[in-house]
Scaffold this motif. Structure first.
Motif, PDB file in Angstrom:
ATOM      1  N   LYS A  65      48.850 -10.054  -3.189  1.00  0.00           N
ATOM      2  CA  LYS A  65      48.855  -8.843  -4.029  1.00  0.00           C
ATOM      3  C   LYS A  65      50.126  -8.842  -4.872  1.00  0.00           C
ATOM      4  O   LYS A  65      51.198  -9.179  -4.361  1.00  0.00           O
ATOM      5  CB  LYS A  65      48.832  -7.598  -3.130  1.00  0.00           C
ATOM      6  CG  LYS A  65      48.749  -6.300  -3.911  1.00  0.00           C
ATOM      7  CD  LYS A  65      48.760  -5.072  -3.021  1.00  0.00           C
ATOM      8  CE  LYS A  65      48.574  -3.818  -3.853  1.00  0.00           C
ATOM      9  NZ  LYS A  65      48.725  -2.586  -3.084  1.00  0.00           N
ATOM     10  N   LEU A 122      51.338   4.856  -9.199  1.00  0.00           N
ATOM     11  CA  LEU A 122      52.644   4.220  -9.386  1.00  0.00           C
ATOM     12  C   LEU A 122      53.045   4.221 -10.860  1.00  0.00           C
ATOM     13  O   LEU A 122      52.209   3.970 -11.725  1.00  0.00           O
ATOM     14  CB  LEU A 122      52.567   2.755  -8.954  1.00  0.00           C
ATOM     15  CG  LEU A 122      52.688   2.421  -7.490  1.00  0.00           C
ATOM     16  CD1 LEU A 122      52.574   0.914  -7.320  1.00  0.00           C
ATOM     17  CD2 LEU A 122      54.021   2.889  -6.957  1.00  0.00           C
ATOM     18  N   LEU A 173      43.304  -9.455  -6.268  1.00  0.00           N
ATOM     19  CA  LEU A 173      42.589  -8.396  -6.981  1.00  0.00           C
ATOM     20  C   LEU A 173      43.648  -7.530  -7.652  1.00  0.00           C
ATOM     21  O   LEU A 173      44.566  -7.046  -6.986  1.00  0.00           O
ATOM     22  CB  LEU A 173      41.785  -7.559  -5.978  1.00  0.00           C
ATOM     23  CG  LEU A 173      40.870  -6.468  -6.495  1.00  0.00           C
ATOM     24  CD1 LEU A 173      39.796  -6.180  -5.460  1.00  0.00           C
ATOM     25  CD2 LEU A 173      41.595  -5.177  -6.808  1.00  0.00           C
ATOM     26  N   LYS A 202      51.272  -9.097   6.408  1.00  0.00           N
ATOM     27  CA  LYS A 202      51.002  -8.017   7.378  1.00  0.00           C
ATOM     28  C   LYS A 202      50.821  -6.683   6.659  1.00  0.00           C
ATOM     29  O   LYS A 202      50.138  -5.801   7.147  1.00  0.00           O
ATOM     30  CB  LYS A 202      52.096  -7.931   8.438  1.00  0.00           C
ATOM     31  CG  LYS A 202      53.332  -7.156   8.059  1.00  0.00           C
ATOM     32  CD  LYS A 202      54.217  -6.924   9.260  1.00  0.00           C
ATOM     33  CE  LYS A 202      55.572  -6.394   8.833  1.00  0.00           C
ATOM     34  NZ  LYS A 202      55.750  -4.982   8.978  1.00  0.00           N
ATOM     35  N   GLN A 203      51.434  -6.533   5.499  1.00  0.00           N
ATOM     36  CA  GLN A 203      51.257  -5.313   4.711  1.00  0.00           C
ATOM     37  C   GLN A 203      51.777  -5.552   3.298  1.00  0.00           C
ATOM     38  O   GLN A 203      52.528  -6.493   3.063  1.00  0.00           O
ATOM     39  CB  GLN A 203      52.014  -4.135   5.337  1.00  0.00           C
ATOM     40  CG  GLN A 203      53.506  -4.229   5.204  1.00  0.00           C
ATOM     41  CD  GLN A 203      54.236  -3.282   6.120  1.00  0.00           C
ATOM     42  OE1 GLN A 203      54.386  -3.574   7.303  1.00  0.00           O
ATOM     43  NE2 GLN A 203      54.692  -2.170   5.596  1.00  0.00           N
ATOM     44  N   THR A 235      49.703   0.069   3.778  1.00  0.00           N
ATOM     45  CA  THR A 235      48.777   0.503   4.839  1.00  0.00           C
ATOM     46  C   THR A 235      48.548  -0.577   5.906  1.00  0.00           C
ATOM     47  O   THR A 235      48.247  -0.248   7.052  1.00  0.00           O
ATOM     48  CB  THR A 235      47.400   0.879   4.262  1.00  0.00           C
ATOM     49  OG1 THR A 235      46.771  -0.297   3.736  1.00  0.00           O
ATOM     50  CG2 THR A 235      47.488   1.940   3.188  1.00  0.00           C
ATOM     51  N   GLN A 270      46.013  -2.375   6.029  1.00  0.00           N
ATOM     52  CA  GLN A 270      44.587  -2.275   6.380  1.00  0.00           C
ATOM     53  C   GLN A 270      43.705  -3.347   5.728  1.00  0.00           C
ATOM     54  O   GLN A 270      42.588  -3.586   6.181  1.00  0.00           O
ATOM     55  CB  GLN A 270      44.052  -0.893   5.969  1.00  0.00           C
ATOM     56  CG  GLN A 270      44.659   0.237   6.761  1.00  0.00           C
ATOM     57  CD  GLN A 270      44.301   1.597   6.197  1.00  0.00           C
ATOM     58  OE1 GLN A 270      43.701   1.703   5.123  1.00  0.00           O
ATOM     59  NE2 GLN A 270      44.674   2.639   6.902  1.00  0.00           N
TER      60      GLN A 270
HETATM   61  C1  LIG Z   1      52.107   5.102  -2.857  1.00  0.00           C
HETATM   62  C2  LIG Z   1      50.711   4.643  -2.542  1.00  0.00           C
HETATM   63  C3  LIG Z   1      50.037   5.201  -1.477  1.00  0.00           C
HETATM   64  C4  LIG Z   1      48.745   4.769  -1.160  1.00  0.00           C
HETATM   65  N1  LIG Z   1      48.140   5.305  -0.094  1.00  0.00           N
HETATM   66  C5  LIG Z   1      46.912   4.866   0.269  1.00  0.00           C
HETATM   67  C6  LIG Z   1      46.273   5.389   1.406  1.00  0.00           C
HETATM   68  O1  LIG Z   1      46.802   6.256   2.084  1.00  0.00           O
HETATM   69  N2  LIG Z   1      45.046   4.923   1.747  1.00  0.00           N
HETATM   70  C7  LIG Z   1      44.453   3.931   1.020  1.00  0.00           C
HETATM   71  O2  LIG Z   1      43.370   3.518   1.397  1.00  0.00           O
HETATM   72  N3  LIG Z   1      45.042   3.403  -0.076  1.00  0.00           N
HETATM   73  C8  LIG Z   1      46.244   3.852  -0.476  1.00  0.00           C
HETATM   74  N4  LIG Z   1      46.858   3.343  -1.582  1.00  0.00           N
HETATM   75  C9  LIG Z   1      46.170   2.337  -2.363  1.00  0.00           C
HETATM   76  C10 LIG Z   1      46.463   0.952  -1.877  1.00  0.00           C
HETATM   77  O3  LIG Z   1      47.690   0.450  -2.391  1.00  0.00           O
HETATM   78  C11 LIG Z   1      45.453   0.033  -2.392  1.00  0.00           C
HETATM   79  O4  LIG Z   1      44.222   0.507  -2.101  1.00  0.00           O
HETATM   80  C12 LIG Z   1      45.631  -1.360  -1.939  1.00  0.00           C
HETATM   81  O5  LIG Z   1      44.845  -2.249  -2.645  1.00  0.00           O
HETATM   82  C13 LIG Z   1      45.406  -1.682  -0.471  1.00  0.00           C
HETATM   83  O6  LIG Z   1      46.293  -1.228   0.351  1.00  0.00           O
HETATM   84  P1  LIG Z   1      47.793  -1.769   0.586  1.00  0.00           P
HETATM   85  O7  LIG Z   1      48.512  -1.922  -0.676  1.00  0.00           O
HETATM   86  O8  LIG Z   1      48.305  -0.845   1.596  1.00  0.00           O
HETATM   87  O9  LIG Z   1      47.633  -3.263   1.211  1.00  0.00           O
HETATM   88  P2  LIG Z   1      47.895  -3.741   2.700  1.00  0.00           P
HETATM   89  O10 LIG Z   1      46.706  -3.464   3.512  1.00  0.00           O
HETATM   90  O11 LIG Z   1      49.214  -3.245   3.228  1.00  0.00           O
HETATM   91  O12 LIG Z   1      47.999  -5.304   2.416  1.00  0.00           O
HETATM   92  C14 LIG Z   1      47.922  -6.249   3.468  1.00  0.00           C
HETATM   93  C15 LIG Z   1      47.617  -7.596   2.889  1.00  0.00           C
HETATM   94  O13 LIG Z   1      46.308  -7.600   2.320  1.00  0.00           O
HETATM   95  C16 LIG Z   1      46.289  -8.435   1.162  1.00  0.00           C
HETATM   96  N5  LIG Z   1      46.017  -7.619  -0.029  1.00  0.00           N
HETATM   97  C17 LIG Z   1      46.203  -6.288  -0.190  1.00  0.00           C
HETATM   98  N6  LIG Z   1      45.822  -5.907  -1.423  1.00  0.00           N
HETATM   99  C18 LIG Z   1      45.402  -7.028  -2.044  1.00  0.00           C
HETATM  100  C19 LIG Z   1      44.894  -7.291  -3.350  1.00  0.00           C
HETATM  101  N7  LIG Z   1      44.769  -6.346  -4.270  1.00  0.00           N
HETATM  102  N8  LIG Z   1      44.550  -8.561  -3.670  1.00  0.00           N
HETATM  103  C20 LIG Z   1      44.661  -9.556  -2.740  1.00  0.00           C
HETATM  104  N9  LIG Z   1      45.155  -9.356  -1.499  1.00  0.00           N
HETATM  105  C21 LIG Z   1      45.510  -8.114  -1.158  1.00  0.00           C
HETATM  106  C22 LIG Z   1      47.671  -9.077   1.081  1.00  0.00           C
HETATM  107  O14 LIG Z   1      47.658 -10.279   1.802  1.00  0.00           O
HETATM  108  C23 LIG Z   1      48.541  -8.053   1.786  1.00  0.00           C
HETATM  109  O15 LIG Z   1      49.735  -8.597   2.303  1.00  0.00           O
HETATM  110  C24 LIG Z   1      48.122   3.768  -1.936  1.00  0.00           C
HETATM  111  C25 LIG Z   1      48.826   3.224  -3.016  1.00  0.00           C
HETATM  112  C26 LIG Z   1      50.102   3.652  -3.318  1.00  0.00           C
HETATM  113  C27 LIG Z   1      50.834   3.042  -4.476  1.00  0.00           C
END
Ligand SMILES: Cc1cc2nc3c(=O)[nH]c(=O)nc-3n(C[C@H](O)[C@H](O)[C@H](O)COP(=O)(O)OP(=O)(O)OC[C@H]3O[C@@H](n4cnc5c(N)ncnc54)[C@H](O)[C@@H]3O)c2cc1C
Length: 266
Positions: A8, A25, A61, A118-119, A125, A127
């Protein structure tokens, strides 16, 4: 081995600023980097390829500029890259992000291992990795600190997971999705050879129309079961020094020393 690494692109700052009206953001004026935890995932993928052969494909993505993150990963040594970018994906929460990435991975064909960080340091998240694994119906191993043993012929692996209360050793079957912590390795830098290859490599951009059996109602903001209603910073605690603007350890130490001298904190 067919290794897929999910990366990401995130803002290059710990001081994320949010638009209070849209709860999104503020990206203007902030450069972007590969999510730091994903650098460890790329490195682990490259090490597995060096040991067992095969190829590493990175997938991301994001908006059009996420192409830079993919090029950087190819510059580190990844063989192929795929970008997922479409207005229909905008506003995806972690569920919709996992759904979209899982569909793209299905389209890519057979794989042995998927690596994620891991995040992400912006959404935070943790997740998406588990979400992709559950969408694909494969094993998920989170917070992986070490791949102890991998046998691609038997289709098994043993990993060590870093937990709050200690470490856990788990054996699982491939294909599996691993999310990795920063202690797993030391990511390598890009090399001139691979940067040259990255500049020539044609990286495909897949839109919603390219995804097999996609349900449009499950994409983007409309397909997202969670929506951010309000975001606010926690109130600043009394007596806490603000070192967030300091971009080096030396500068942080200097600010701290000055503050101690000025306020006779100790
Ligand atoms: C301040 C803020 C708060 C948010 N709160 C929420 C919330 O409460 N609930 C919610 O569902 N969404 C939330 N979002 C949206 C969230 O950032 C996106 O939906 C995001 O794509 C997925 O979550 P994450 O960034 O936490 O990724 P995480 O789950 O933390 O990412 C874990 C791993 O997954 C992979 N990954 C994650 N995104 C991508 C991608 N786009 N492309 C390829 N690999 C990827 C990477 O390997 C990454 O290290 C929030 C966004 C922001 C900016």
């Amino acid at each position: 081995m067919n290794i897929i690494v999910c990366i990401k692109q995130v803002p290059d700052t710990a001081n994320v600023k949010i638009n209070p009206e849209t709860n999104t953001l503020i990206r203007e004026g902030i450069s972007s980097i590969i999510n730091p935890f994903d650098m460890y995932a790329i490195e682990e993928g490259l090490r597995l390829k060096e040991k067992f052969g095969g190829k590493v494909t990175v997938i991301s993505l994001g908006p059009p500029q996420s192409m830079n993150a993919l090029k950087e990963a190819v510059g580190m040594g990844a063989d192929e890259a795929i970008q997922l970018s479409d207005r229909a994906f905008a506003g995806s929460d972690s569920w919709a992000t996992s759904y979209t990435l899982a569909l793209a991975i299905k389209k890519m064909g057979e794989f042995d291992i998927i690596l994620c960080g891991k995040q992400a340091i912006d959404g935070d998240t943790g997740q998406v990795g588990p979400g992709i694994a559950s969408q694909l119906g494969i094993t998920q191993l989170t917070y992986v600190f070490k791949i102890v043993k991998l046998d691609p012929y038997a289709g098994t692996l043993i990993v060590e997971r870093l937990l709050e209360e200690g470490r856990e050793i788990v054996e699982a079957k491939l294909p599996a999705l691993l999310t990795v912590v920063k202690d797993i390795n030391q990511p390598r830098s890009t090399t001139i050879f691979h940067i040259r290859r990255a500049s020539k490599l044609i990286i495909p951009t897949w839109t919603a129309a390219d995804l097999p059996e996609v349900e449009m109602s499950k994409l983007g903001l409309k397909g997202s079961p969670t929506q951010v209603i309000k975001i606010s910073s926690p109130p600043k605690r009394e007596g806490v020094l603000d070192l967030i603007e300091a971009d080096s350890v030396e500068l942080s130490a200097t600010i701290l020393a000055d503050k101690i001298m000025a306020e006779k904190i100790l």
